[in-house]
Design an enzyme around this catalytic site. Structure first.
Site, PDB file in Angstrom:
ATOM      1  N   GLY B 103     -47.349  52.374  89.513  1.00  0.00           N
ATOM      2  CA  GLY B 103     -46.410  52.429  88.387  1.00  0.00           C
ATOM      3  C   GLY B 103     -46.888  53.292  87.246  1.00  0.00           C
ATOM      4  O   GLY B 103     -46.548  53.062  86.087  1.00  0.00           O
ATOM      5  N   GLY B 105     -46.548  56.692  87.221  1.00  0.00           N
ATOM      6  CA  GLY B 105     -45.896  58.000  87.276  1.00  0.00           C
ATOM      7  C   GLY B 105     -46.528  58.954  88.266  1.00  0.00           C
ATOM      8  O   GLY B 105     -46.326  60.169  88.197  1.00  0.00           O
ATOM      9  N   SER B 109     -45.103  54.501  94.590  1.00  0.00           N
ATOM     10  CA  SER B 109     -44.076  53.799  95.378  1.00  0.00           C
ATOM     11  C   SER B 109     -43.543  54.701  96.485  1.00  0.00           C
ATOM     12  O   SER B 109     -43.277  54.238  97.601  1.00  0.00           O
ATOM     13  CB  SER B 109     -42.956  53.273  94.488  1.00  0.00           C
ATOM     14  OG  SER B 109     -42.219  54.333  93.930  1.00  0.00           O
ATOM     15  N   ASP B 152     -40.720  62.900  94.363  1.00  0.00           N
ATOM     16  CA  ASP B 152     -41.820  62.039  94.804  1.00  0.00           C
ATOM     17  C   ASP B 152     -41.864  61.914  96.320  1.00  0.00           C
ATOM     18  O   ASP B 152     -42.909  62.090  96.946  1.00  0.00           O
ATOM     19  CB  ASP B 152     -41.686  60.639  94.208  1.00  0.00           C
ATOM     20  CG  ASP B 152     -41.844  60.621  92.696  1.00  0.00           C
ATOM     21  OD1 ASP B 152     -41.645  61.669  92.065  1.00  0.00           O
ATOM     22  OD2 ASP B 152     -42.167  59.543  92.161  1.00  0.00           O
TER      23      ASP B 152
END
Lengths: 320, 320
Positions: B103, B105, B109, B152
């Site tokens: 978490g 950045g 995830s 991402d």
């Protein structure tokens, strides 16, 4: 006899640095002054006392001329430049009470210059209009600093709340807003000349980017003028915060300024930004909901004071 | 048997937030991965272990269906969404080693999602192309987070160094630069969704100002692409610093990020800025002259690691 002149300091609320590139700015005279007191002496000595910096300096008038030989001391530069504008034949004590942090972007040198001009003019029986005082003070700042914005000397002379337009015309801002501000300042001082230079170099390297940033400041300064006139507190704060980021982007922010700014914002300030040239110096905070609380917080963290618009410019009183 | 998939995290070097407004961005996969290991079991249990967050969770497969009843736990959301894409009939242990702060950045995830897709696909004998993995992972991120940038999941799948253009096309950046970066991160986490929303609200309130700021980021991101291709180290750093100020101006900076950034700059970093959504999380520092020194300084101050471009995307290995 005692001649006293009080001249206010100033805060730039929007547009510092970009004024150099013909963009507008918003600034105000504040109710923190330099108070200069002149007491005639019976001899040919000029005794200059500046208590806040423990300065005590004696000159002599010989054959109607003042011998300025001395070490270079910055606040004296302004004072001697003032003296050189007048025909001084009699000694005096000059006590300069500076109720502002020196060199913190709050116009202290302009207030020293303006108040000293006012007392010396009175002492030498020269009748100067405010316009003449403002002009003389601006020229003196240019002589000492090489570059100087007319904002500081104009606000110190006339007082009030101004919008400097893209042609450098001074326009009065008319508003009923109760603009209680907090100023906090670090011991670290920025060098205005060096900072103006560093922005100039950045501008020369990245003209397209800097032009866009300057344009953005211009847009927000114009919106800020309306926000101040309409007493839109949220908008004033938001625009201060945006202006701060843009000042950071041109490289004039520091860790000390940033820390004070975030302390204020995290306590609920509507807006917080550096004021003046940055690189150290001062921040200005607008916190209409909890001015006292944030003032106390910042004053623990660094030095701080509360400031309001002063509609008075330089004022001279004579006691016999 | 053991199936292992490693998928890299990412750093956004330029243009975070403005990508939402059809502006370009530059990002890279880094040599910090999530390593997901699957070991088949002889029973119908799925045992999920995430050591870095002390997570140990057991599911059961009953009549060919997985019972997901549980408390909401964010990293499991991604994993369960992956499971639901496949026909899982046999139990397994799933050990997820997250070698990235969660978490912050840095695409953790996405790397969890991509690596879990890769091992589950292998385990269930589904042959997925990288394109299919990237697409599935992106859809899963949208399902879990509501909004998700394809950056991402694309970088975690393909690896490499990319320029996302104004039409959201992914273009490879070709450069021989040795881009050794430092990432430092605070314990305070930003909430990407909330931050994207807050910029959106600011944009709706001050469209003209924000458009100007976004345009400025676009100009500097395009200059940064050339700077990276031409290995112009000073320019890369300067543009990172300008981008940081512009991120501050749209309200996604914090005191913790600002402190780390100024620590790095005061030690001689060429460039330092927040990376990702801000509001906490991580900064990225470019300090080609003294990477080690600044890494050590930041690692004392907060947590830090060194990172380089990873040209590898997700990689699967099977041990029998």
């Amino acid at each position: 006899m005692e001649i006293k002149a009080s001249a206010p300091g100033k805060i730039i609320l929007f547009g510092e640095h970009v004024v150099v590139y013909k963009r507008p700015a918003i600034a105000l005279a504040i109710n923190k002054t330099v108070d200069t007191i002149l007491r005639p002496r019976d001899d040919n000595k000029i005794v200059i006392v500046v208590p806040s910096i423990n300065l005590n300096h004696v000159l002599e008038i010989t054959d109607g001329k003042i011998d300025y030989s001395r070490k270079k001391l910055s606040v004296l530069d302004y004072i001697y430049e003032v003296f050189s504008q007048f025909n001084i034949q009699q000694g005096f004590d000059l006590i300069i009470n500076i109720n502002l942090p020196l060199g913190a972007g709050l116009g202290s040198s302009a207030a020293v210059t303006v108040s000293t001009i006012a007392v010396i003019a009175k002492f030498t029986n020269v009748d100067l209009s405010k316009k003449e005082i403002a002009k003389m003070a601006h020229n003196i700042e240019i002589n000492v600093q090489k570059v100087a914005s007319p904002i500081d000397t104009a606000l110190s002379t006339y007082g009030g709340f101004i919008y400097l337009d893209t042609d450098s015309n001074v326009n009065k801002i008319t508003t009923d807003i109760n603009l209680e501000l907090i100023v906090a300042y670090t011991q670290k001082r920025g060098n205005t000349g060096l900072l103006v230079d560093s922005v100039k170099k950045e501008y020369e390297k990245y003209p397209q980017i800097l032009e866009n940033i300057f344009n953005t400041v211009e847009i927000l300064t114009n919106q800020a003028k309306s926000a101040l006139e309409n007493q839109d507190k949220t908008l004033i704060g938001d625009l201060m915060n945006i202006n701060q980021g843009l000042l950071d982007s041109i490289g004039v922010n520091t860790i000390e300024l940033s820390d004070m700014i975030y302390v204020a914002r995290n306590e609920g300030a509507y807006g917080a930004k550096l004021t003046g040239s940055g690189g150290g110096g001062s921040i200005v905070v607008y916190a209409p909901k909890n001015t006292k609380q944030i003032f106390e917080k910042l004053n623990k963290f660094e030095n701080a004071f509360k400031a309001e618009i002063s509609s008075n410019g330089v004022e001279v009183t004579v006691k016999y």
